[in-house]
Design a protein around this motif. Structure first.
Motif, PDB file in Angstrom:
ATOM      1  N   ASP A  18       5.812  -6.191  -6.744  1.00  0.00           N
ATOM      2  CA  ASP A  18       4.909  -5.760  -5.676  1.00  0.00           C
ATOM      3  C   ASP A  18       3.775  -4.956  -6.301  1.00  0.00           C
ATOM      4  OD1 ASP A  18       4.529  -6.003  -2.964  1.00  0.00           O
ATOM      5  OD2 ASP A  18       6.014  -4.516  -2.388  1.00  0.00           O
ATOM      6  N   ILE A  19       2.556  -5.459  -6.203  1.00  0.00           N
ATOM      7  CA  ILE A  19       1.390  -4.794  -6.794  1.00  0.00           C
ATOM      8  C   ILE A  19       0.838  -3.772  -5.809  1.00  0.00           C
ATOM      9  CG2 ILE A  19      -0.983  -5.146  -7.599  1.00  0.00           C
ATOM     10  CD1 ILE A  19      -0.049  -7.953  -8.528  1.00  0.00           C
ATOM     11  N   LEU A  20       0.598  -2.570  -6.286  1.00  0.00           N
ATOM     12  CA  LEU A  20       0.025  -1.518  -5.453  1.00  0.00           C
ATOM     13  C   LEU A  20      -1.469  -1.770  -5.270  1.00  0.00           C
ATOM     14  CD1 LEU A  20       0.409   1.229  -4.008  1.00  0.00           C
ATOM     15  CD2 LEU A  20      -0.206   2.314  -6.167  1.00  0.00           C
ATOM     16  N   VAL A  21      -1.906  -1.850  -4.011  1.00  0.00           N
ATOM     17  CA  VAL A  21      -3.330  -2.031  -3.694  1.00  0.00           C
ATOM     18  C   VAL A  21      -3.786  -0.908  -2.776  1.00  0.00           C
ATOM     19  CG1 VAL A  21      -3.294  -4.534  -4.038  1.00  0.00           C
ATOM     20  CG2 VAL A  21      -2.834  -3.609  -1.772  1.00  0.00           C
ATOM     21  N   GLY A  22      -5.084  -0.815  -2.551  1.00  0.00           N
ATOM     22  CA  GLY A  22      -5.644   0.304  -1.811  1.00  0.00           C
ATOM     23  C   GLY A  22      -5.572   0.211  -0.297  1.00  0.00           C
ATOM     24  N   THR A  23      -5.643  -0.999   0.251  1.00  0.00           N
ATOM     25  CA  THR A  23      -5.679  -1.125   1.703  1.00  0.00           C
ATOM     26  C   THR A  23      -4.729  -2.218   2.197  1.00  0.00           C
ATOM     27  OG1 THR A  23      -7.421  -2.811   1.765  1.00  0.00           O
ATOM     28  CG2 THR A  23      -8.144  -0.493   1.711  1.00  0.00           C
ATOM     29  N   THR A  53       0.844  -1.193   0.000  1.00  0.00           N
ATOM     30  CA  THR A  53       0.000   0.000   0.000  1.00  0.00           C
ATOM     31  C   THR A  53       0.882   1.246   0.000  1.00  0.00           C
ATOM     32  OG1 THR A  53      -0.092   0.190   2.405  1.00  0.00           O
ATOM     33  CG2 THR A  53      -1.789  -1.166   1.355  1.00  0.00           C
ATOM     34  N   ALA A  54       0.286   2.351  -0.348  1.00  0.00           N
ATOM     35  CA  ALA A  54       0.999   3.627  -0.347  1.00  0.00           C
ATOM     36  C   ALA A  54       0.928   4.226   1.055  1.00  0.00           C
ATOM     37  CB  ALA A  54       0.382   4.572  -1.373  1.00  0.00           C
ATOM     38  N   SER A  55       1.679   3.642   1.967  1.00  0.00           N
ATOM     39  CA  SER A  55       1.741   4.163   3.332  1.00  0.00           C
ATOM     40  C   SER A  55       3.210   4.327   3.703  1.00  0.00           C
ATOM     41  CB  SER A  55       1.032   3.226   4.309  1.00  0.00           C
ATOM     42  OG  SER A  55       1.610   1.949   4.270  1.00  0.00           O
ATOM     43  N   GLU A  56       3.495   5.272   4.574  1.00  0.00           N
ATOM     44  CA  GLU A  56       4.884   5.575   4.937  1.00  0.00           C
ATOM     45  C   GLU A  56       5.613   4.367   5.512  1.00  0.00           C
ATOM     46  OE1 GLU A  56       5.789   9.172   7.052  1.00  0.00           O
ATOM     47  OE2 GLU A  56       4.214  10.273   5.994  1.00  0.00           O
ATOM     48  N   ASP A  57       4.912   3.526   6.258  1.00  0.00           N
ATOM     49  CA  ASP A  57       5.604   2.366   6.836  1.00  0.00           C
ATOM     50  C   ASP A  57       5.969   1.310   5.791  1.00  0.00           C
ATOM     51  OD1 ASP A  57       2.745   1.895   6.742  1.00  0.00           O
ATOM     52  OD2 ASP A  57       3.094   0.095   7.928  1.00  0.00           O
ATOM     53  N   GLU A  58       5.401   1.404   4.587  1.00  0.00           N
ATOM     54  CA  GLU A  58       5.741   0.461   3.522  1.00  0.00           C
ATOM     55  C   GLU A  58       6.550   1.098   2.396  1.00  0.00           C
ATOM     56  OE1 GLU A  58       2.701  -2.435   2.260  1.00  0.00           O
ATOM     57  OE2 GLU A  58       1.371  -1.354   3.627  1.00  0.00           O
ATOM     58  N   THR A  59       6.621   2.415   2.373  1.00  0.00           N
ATOM     59  CA  THR A  59       7.325   3.096   1.282  1.00  0.00           C
ATOM     60  C   THR A  59       8.370   4.057   1.859  1.00  0.00           C
ATOM     61  OG1 THR A  59       5.590   4.792   1.132  1.00  0.00           O
ATOM     62  CG2 THR A  59       5.360   2.860  -0.299  1.00  0.00           C
ATOM     63  N   GLU A  82      -5.531  -4.488   4.246  1.00  0.00           N
ATOM     64  CA  GLU A  82      -6.292  -5.739   4.234  1.00  0.00           C
ATOM     65  C   GLU A  82      -6.186  -6.409   2.860  1.00  0.00           C
ATOM     66  OE1 GLU A  82      -8.682  -8.938   5.476  1.00  0.00           O
ATOM     67  OE2 GLU A  82      -7.415  -7.519   6.543  1.00  0.00           O
ATOM     68  N   GLU A  83      -6.294  -5.637   1.782  1.00  0.00           N
ATOM     69  CA  GLU A  83      -6.125  -6.201   0.438  1.00  0.00           C
ATOM     70  C   GLU A  83      -4.735  -6.816   0.286  1.00  0.00           C
ATOM     71  OE1 GLU A  83      -7.794  -3.887  -3.126  1.00  0.00           O
ATOM     72  OE2 GLU A  83      -7.672  -2.386  -1.513  1.00  0.00           O
ATOM     73  N   ALA A  84      -3.727  -6.116   0.786  1.00  0.00           N
ATOM     74  CA  ALA A  84      -2.348  -6.615   0.696  1.00  0.00           C
ATOM     75  C   ALA A  84      -2.202  -7.904   1.495  1.00  0.00           C
ATOM     76  CB  ALA A  84      -1.369  -5.557   1.190  1.00  0.00           C
ATOM     77  N   ARG A  85      -2.787  -7.945   2.687  1.00  0.00           N
ATOM     78  CA  ARG A  85      -2.701  -9.139   3.536  1.00  0.00           C
ATOM     79  C   ARG A  85      -3.387 -10.327   2.868  1.00  0.00           C
ATOM     80  NH1 ARG A  85      -5.428 -12.210   6.452  1.00  0.00           N
ATOM     81  NH2 ARG A  85      -7.374 -11.082   6.353  1.00  0.00           N
ATOM     82  N   VAL A  86      -4.567 -10.094   2.323  1.00  0.00           N
ATOM     83  CA  VAL A  86      -5.320 -11.165   1.664  1.00  0.00           C
ATOM     84  C   VAL A  86      -4.565 -11.665   0.424  1.00  0.00           C
ATOM     85  CG1 VAL A  86      -7.431 -11.672   0.360  1.00  0.00           C
ATOM     86  CG2 VAL A  86      -7.575 -10.485   2.550  1.00  0.00           C
ATOM     87  N   PHE A  87      -3.958 -10.758  -0.323  1.00  0.00           N
ATOM     88  CA  PHE A  87      -3.198 -11.153  -1.507  1.00  0.00           C
ATOM     89  C   PHE A  87      -2.023 -12.031  -1.120  1.00  0.00           C
ATOM     90  CE2 PHE A  87      -0.081 -10.911  -4.844  1.00  0.00           C
ATOM     91  CZ  PHE A  87      -0.841 -10.998  -5.984  1.00  0.00           C
ATOM     92  N   GLY A  88      -1.327 -11.645  -0.055  1.00  0.00           N
ATOM     93  CA  GLY A  88      -0.197 -12.435   0.432  1.00  0.00           C
ATOM     94  C   GLY A  88       0.988 -12.399  -0.508  1.00  0.00           C
TER      95      GLY A  88
END
Length: 124
Positions: free
Chosen positions: A101-106, A41-47, A108-114
């Motif tokens: 790494d596919i950019l997703v919105g949330t 996701t586009a969050s500071e802790d991941e980017t 939870e989406e990233a966790r489910v994708f795995g």
């Protein structure tokens, strides 16, 4: 031809009225391989401190993917019947491998994708 016959049948065209139709179909040529695919996701802790901006300089959008450094920005990558555009980079530890790494919105989406090993086609 199959699609044309369905259209012809819908309009009650007889076989004598059917002409040969040439249709341009895009052909994708690329390099196929099995790659490790994850989601982020586009969050500071991941980017980084500017999570809305990808390494290419573009603003985040649906359809962007982080790629190994060997691929130039703008390269298209086919993953599970969806075409993505290389706009971001993998973290340093994955940058030289075959990870995407596919950019997703949330989150939870990233966790489910795995993390998945999937066929990818890199289109140059």
């Amino acid at each position: 031809m199959f699609g044309f016959v369905l259209v012809a049948a819908a309009f009650s065209v007889t076989p004598q009225e059917i002409e040969t139709v040439v249709v341009d179909v895009p052909v994708m040529l690329g390099i196929s391989s099995i790659a490790e695919i994850s989601a982020y996701t586009a969050s500071e802790d991941e980017t980084d401190s500017r999570p809305w901006e990808m390494a290419s300089g573009k603003t985040i959008y649906d359809g962007a993917i982080a790629c190994p450094s060997r691929l130039t920005f703008g390269t298209q990558v086919l993953v599970e019947d969806r075409l993505y555009t290389c706009e971001d980079r993998m973290s340093r530890r994955y940058r030289d491998g075959n990870h995407f790494d596919i950019l997703v919105g949330t989150k939870e989406e990233a966790r489910v994708f795995g993390r998945k090993s999937l066929e990818t086609i890199v289109i140059q």
